[in-house]
Structures are given as C-alpha cells and as structure tokens.
Scaffold this active site. Structure first.
Site, PDB file in Angstrom:
ATOM      1  CG  ASP A  36      -0.310  -0.037   2.551  1.00 25.01           C
ATOM      2  OD1 ASP A  36       0.709  -0.739   2.699  1.00 25.01           O
ATOM      3  OD2 ASP A  36      -0.798   0.650   3.476  1.00 25.01           O
ATOM      4  CD  GLU A  75       4.252   0.586   6.792  1.00 24.09           C
ATOM      5  OE1 GLU A  75       5.090   0.858   7.671  1.00 24.09           O
ATOM      6  OE2 GLU A  75       3.837   1.448   5.979  1.00 24.09           O
TER       7      GLU A  75
HETATM    8 ZN   LIG Z   1       6.789   2.283   4.004  1.00 25.32          ZN
END
Ligand SMILES: [Zn+2]
Length: 381
Positions: free
Chosen positions: A67, A129
């Site tokens: 992401d 993340e």
């Molecule tokens: Zn990163």
C-alpha cells in the site's frame, strides 16, 4: 517492473488485489507458488511465497508493503501512477515507499528461482502498513504454523540501503471528554469539555517535555516525542460543550515503557479534574482508548540479521531511524529483523516522490549477493 507496480493505485483505502494477483501470476511463471492471505472481506491480501527448499525451517524473509499513502491534496507535476524518469530519478507514488524494493525483489526472482538455493528465501508482501502496520499482523500470526517462519527478515523500507537496527514505536490514542451542557451564560452549572480537553493536552505536553531529558542520540529527535493531531468538539459558541475528543500519539524510544504515558494522563485526570466535574454531573467522564500500537525495533548486539545484512550491504555499522515499520512486529514474533531498502525516507509520502536509479542498482546488487549466499549456505532455525 517498477512502472508496472506503480500503475496499480494501492492507496491504503483501496483494494490491492490487482497488484497481488499480478505478482502471484508473475511468480507462477518461475515456478514459485505464492499464497494470498486475504483480509476479512476479501478486498485486500498479503502475499507469501517461498523460493528454494520448502522442507526447511528458517531461511530469510524479504518484506515489503504493497500500500501507498494518498496523493489527494498533493501538488504532483505528473500522474503519480505513471512512472516518469527524469535524469537519474524515477518519479511516482510508492517509488521510494516501497514499491522500489518490491520491484527489485521481483526482478531478482528469475535468478533466485534458478539458483538451486540451499537456504529458502521467503517473500512477504503486506497491505495496510501505512495505516498502522495492521495488514501484516495476520500473516505474522501464521508464521511457524501455517507458514514457514523465517529466521531472518529484511524489511525493505527506504534506508538508502544502509542497515537499520533500531526504530521508534508508535502508540496512538483517542481521549474523549464527556462534560455537561448548559447555556453559555451559566458556566457554573456546566462542565466545559473543550476546556477540560485543553487541560489534558497541556498536561500531555508538559509530560512530553519531561521526557526530553531521557535521550538516545542515535535517534532524531533523540527522545520520545508527542504529537496531538486531531480535535473535535462543541456544537455552538453559546452552548457549553458536552463533548470533546482528541487524538494523540507518541513515538517512543525502543526501551521506553509505553504504559507510562497513558497512565500519567489517567492519573492527572483523576487527581486534578474528575471529582470537580462529577460534582456537577455524575455522567462526566474522561476516557482514553488505545487506537494502535506499533512496537519499536531494537536489535540485540548479537543479531543474526544485522551481521548478515552488513556483510551483504558491504558496510561496517548499522543505524537507527525514527519512523516506525513492520520490523518491530517481526522481531517481536521471534524473527531476527533489520531494515535495508532503496530510496530515502525524505522522499516518502511527499508529492513528486522519487527513487534514484542508483538506489535500485544498490538494492539489485544486495539481492544478487543474498542469492549467492543462499545458494552456498544452508542454515537451520
Ligand atoms: Zn513504508
């Protein structure tokens, strides 16, 4: 490969399935079976794949997140999802954080797959993340059970290919003040939630100032730091507000006891604020909820990951950074973990994000040495 990966808009709020199935197909082309680990509603997935012996414990994991942060509100000179080269720089969302690393790993797969590895290499690509390292957690849970558990993990977050052995942890909270509504001309019969929140925030700030005395010069800034980032409260200027909420976080040095910060706020609320508030109304309260925690990373002096990464990166010493990553979670799960990846964190999350071609070349060389190492070296967990 990087152009292909950048073309998938994998902003954390969107699905990453197109990128994941692309990578799964690509790996399949080299005889590498990749398992997708979907989230609850099947809109996102992590990928786990092993190259080399499958019957062997341990091995080395290469970890990255699929992401990227949003481009909304940022001033980009070109389409953020079309890779653009200018001079020695490659521009696009995620080039540095951290599709550059994933592209290098995928580009190295043909050689890894042909190398007759004795030590397995595991690819671990996650989602979410950027919103608190949440997507990797179910995969970490599976290590050593449904998935092999790497002995060593290299997280390819941008570090300009230097070896990072420590980072701060992030701890985020929401504090809600429940006051008591009244006409603004009658403050003595109301409890103003906004003013109470202001006192709590000042208390947090004073506490954070005390923490600046405890330093670790490897970090910038060298202390545990506080940030209050959002506030919401009140309905009209002439109503004593009943509700106020604010969100705050602290970035802790790896050895800081993270329970102390919220405990201090709770004690301050109890001793200084709550009884006077509840004298006016029993319903008044101050509630702090933990939103997320990403543990810090602090490699032990005999860390296997540090020793091997320094050798492969051809460096003599390791460093510390202030940004949080998935590395602390892997280390906590018992995998010796470091960070080493192409690009600079200075370019991450910004408009016109880029990675220098030279950084990708350094990463390619690192991965080539790793492949060679895994082809001659067999070690068990
Ligand atoms: Zn990163």
């Amino acid at each position: 490969m990087l152009a292909k990966l950048v073309s998938f808009d994998t902003t954390s709020s969107l699905s990453n399935m197109d990128m994941m199935t692309y990578m799964q197909d690509y790996l399949g082309g080299f005889g590498v079976t990749a398992k997708l680990i979907p989230n609850a509603d099947g809109t996102k997935a992590s990928l786990f794949a092993t190259i080399g012996p499958k019957d062997r414990e341990g091995g080395i994991g290469l970890s990255g997140h699929s992401d990227v942060v949003p481009v909304k509100g940022q001033d980009w000179r070109s389409d953020p999802f079309v890779l653009r080269q200018q001079g020695d720089k490659l521009y696009g969302r995620g080039t540095c954080d951290m599709k550059g690393f994933i592209a290098c790993v995928l580009a190295a797969v043909p050689k890894m797959a042909a190398a007759n590895l004795k030590t397995p290499l595991h690819l671990i690509f996650s989602y979410d993340e950027e919103i608190g390292c949440t997507g990797v957690r179910p995969t970490i849970e599976m290590l050593g059970k449904d998935l092999p558990k790497p002995q060593i993990i290299f997280v390819g977050e941008p570090s300009e290919m230097s070896v990072v052995d420590a980072h701060k942890g992030t701890n985020s909270f929401e504090t809600e003040v429940i006051g008591h509504e009244a006409h603004s001309s009658m403050p003595h019969i109301g409890v103003n939630a906004i003013i109470t929140a202001g006192r709590l925030m000042t208390a947090l700030d004073d506490y954070a100032a005390e923490l600046e005395k405890f330093t670790d010069e490897r970090f910038e800034p060298p202390f545990t730091s506080l940030q209050i980032g959002m506030i919401e409260g009140g309905t009209a200027p002439n109503i004593i507000p009943k509700s106020c909420k604010f969100r705050w976080e602290f970035r802790a040095l790896p050895d800081y006891d993270t329970s102390l910060f919220p405990a201090y706020l709770e004690e301050f609320a109890k001793v200084r604020l709550l009884s006077a508030m509840q004298e006016i109304s029993k319903d008044c309260n101050i509630i702090t909820r933990k939103l997320n925690q990403v543990p810090g990373l602090s490699c032990p002096p005999d860390s296997k990951a540090v020793t091997l990464a320094l050798k492969l990166a051809q460096q003599n010493s390791s460093h510390a950074v202030s940004y949080a990553t998935e590395a602390g979670l892997f280390e906590q799960a018992g995998c010796s973990t470091i960070i080493c990846g192409p690009g600079s964190i200075a370019q991450a999350h910004k408009p016109n994000e880029f990675v220098a071609v030279g950084e990708l070349e350094k990463c390619d060389a690192f991965l080539a040495r790793l492949t060679e190492y895994c082809a001659i070296q067999a070690f068990l967990a």
